[in-house]
Structures are given as C-alpha cells and as structure tokens.
Design a protein around this motif. Structure first.
Motif, short mmCIF file in Angstrom:
data_model
loop_
_atom_site.label_atom_id
_atom_site.label_comp_id
_atom_site.label_asym_id
_atom_site.label_seq_id
_atom_site.Cartn_x
_atom_site.Cartn_y
_atom_site.Cartn_z
N PHE A 113 0.85 -1.18 0.00
CA PHE A 113 0.00 0.00 0.00
C PHE A 113 0.89 1.24 0.00
O PHE A 113 1.73 1.40 0.88
N LYS A 114 0.71 2.09 -0.98
CA LYS A 114 1.42 3.37 -0.97
C LYS A 114 0.86 4.24 0.15
O LYS A 114 -0.31 4.12 0.53
N GLU A 115 1.69 5.12 0.68
CA GLU A 115 1.29 5.95 1.82
C GLU A 115 -0.06 6.63 1.58
O GLU A 115 -0.95 6.62 2.44
N LYS A 116 -0.23 7.20 0.41
CA LYS A 116 -1.44 8.00 0.14
C LYS A 116 -2.71 7.16 0.16
O LYS A 116 -3.81 7.70 0.32
N ARG A 123 0.77 11.19 9.19
CA ARG A 123 -0.29 10.75 10.09
C ARG A 123 -0.28 9.22 10.20
O ARG A 123 0.22 8.52 9.33
N SER A 124 -0.86 8.72 11.30
CA SER A 124 -0.93 7.27 11.49
C SER A 124 -2.36 6.79 11.72
O SER A 124 -2.58 5.60 11.97
N THR A 155 8.94 4.40 6.27
CA THR A 155 8.93 5.83 5.97
C THR A 155 10.10 6.16 5.03
O THR A 155 10.95 5.31 4.75
N ASP A 156 10.15 7.42 4.59
CA ASP A 156 11.35 7.91 3.92
C ASP A 156 12.32 8.41 4.99
O ASP A 156 12.12 8.14 6.19
N ASN A 170 3.48 3.07 14.57
CA ASN A 170 2.10 3.48 14.78
C ASN A 170 1.23 3.13 13.57
O ASN A 170 0.07 2.71 13.71
N ARG A 171 1.78 3.30 12.39
CA ARG A 171 1.03 2.97 11.18
C ARG A 171 0.78 1.46 11.08
O ARG A 171 -0.34 1.03 10.76
#
Length: 235
Positions: A113-116, A123-124, A155-156, A170-171
């Motif tokens: 899943f891409k972040e967006k 955000r998480s 993350t980056d 958290n994500r």
C-alpha cells in the motif's frame, strides 16, 4: 504515472538463487527456536533477508518482507503446492484491490500500500478511504484463513530516525488493529515498524521517497497450510 498506479498488478518475482537458499536454511533454523517470540523471529529473518538484498535500490520487496518470506519457506515439492495456492490468492487480491501492488515472491504474497492509500502525510490514523481499502482485502483474508500476515510500516528519511521509527510502528499497529477489529484473527497478525531503515528506492528524489513511504502486507503459509502441503506430497 496516475494511470499506472490504477492498474491491478500482480508481479511475479523469482527467488534469489543458491545464496538465498543458504540464507533460507539458516534463517528458518534460527526462527524455529521455540523460545523466540514473533518479534524476535522477525528480527532474525529480517536480518537474513538483508544479507541477500541489502543495498539494492529499486528492488520490489524490502529486506524485512523478504526476511518474513524466508522464515516461512518450506521449499521442495511442498513449497510448490503452497506456491500454487498463493498464486490463486494473489490473483483474487489483485482483482479485488485497486491502487496497490500485489507481488508474488517465493511461497508468499506481498501487498504494498502506498502511503497516500492509507494515510495522510505524517499521520498514522486511518481515513475512511483507507478503511475501505482494507475492507476489500478482508474478504480474501477471511477466505484463506491458513495464512499468517505480517504488516510492515516504512517511511522515507525525512525527519529524525527516532520519529520515523515511531511513525512506522504506529502505522503498522493502526492497520493490524483495524484488520483485527474487522474479523481477522489477531493470532494471524504481526505488526513491525522499520522507519527509514528498509528503503526500496532512493530517497534523493521525491518519487523515490514516495515509494519508500509504504505499508506492506506479507502473507505466508501458517503451520497448518505447511502440514497439509507436506501431507499432500507425502513429504
């Protein structure tokens, strides 16, 4: 680029050759230790995966995902049976899901899943659209209960390493919590946060950074599926 992200993709990948087989044996042996919990096993096999693919920019699967795959590998004819079952699941997931990558790797499936898709930047908490995406996946996860699911947050490298590590944890926890609340047995789920330590692309470009901001589901065979495959093949 937009059109490409909307394609329903199943990427079939080959495993990494003889050296990978050696790493598999070592990782599975260590991960089989009964005194180790899931997190400890994940750390062991994550390191093993890194020994194989570490430093490769543009790889389709991160080190931690590869480690989880290696740790669950059976191999041989039994592994081929599991692979065929995973082929079927991957096809169903790709048909059902939208803006995700579905990758067949070894005896496992990686859903990226891409972040967006799941989170707003930095955000998480899951948005309503994110929950809708996870709801689509729920159907297939319920249909095939004989699998384990490792959820890995990434993350980056923008921000501090500590902050990124916490954000990724958290994500991953947000995703597993919602997935569990949505009817998936919590015993099947493991959440791992890797922060900025497991990139699949360069962070020197915005496109690469966006690729690294991701959540991966790694679907592997549980012990029952492995036992059934061995029984089927007489191994």
């Amino acid at each position: 680029m937009v059109a490409e992200t909307k394609k329903k993709k199943v990427l079939f990948e080959k495993t990494r050759g003889k050296f990978l087989l050696i790493i598999i044996v070592l990782a599975v042996s260590l991960a089989g230790c009964k005194t180790m919990n899931k997190s400890q096993k994940g750390a062991v096999i994550g390191g093993a995966g890194g020994a194989v693919v570490g430093g490769v920019v543009g790889k389709s699967v991160g080190n931690t995902a590869m480690g989880a795959i290696i740790g669950a590998t059976v191999g041989g004819v039994s592994g081929a049976v599991i692979g065929r079952q995973m082929d079927k699941q991957a096809e169903e997931i790709a048909k059902e899901m939208g803006d995700v990558d579905v990758i067949r790797e070894g005896e496992a499936i990686v859903i990226r899943f891409k972040e967006k898709v799941l989170f707003a930047y930095d955000r998480s908490d899951l948005s309503a659209d994110a929950k809708g995406s996870l709801d689509k996946l729920r159907t297939t996860l319920l249909k095939y209960p004989e699998t384990n699911i490792t959820v890995i947050g990434h993350t980056d490298n923008k921000g501090t390493e500590k902050y990124n590590q916490t954000l990724s944890e958290n994500r991953a926890n947000s995703v597993t919590d919602y997935t569990s609340q949505n009817g998936i047995d919590n015993n099947r789920l493991t959440a791992i946060g890797k922060g900025e330590t497991d990139p699949i692309a360069t962070n020197s470009t915005e496109e690469g950074s966006a690729s690294n901001r991701r959540v991966e589901f790694v679907i592997t065979a549980n012990e029952k599926m492995k036992a059934d495959a061995k029984k089927e093949t007489g191994k």
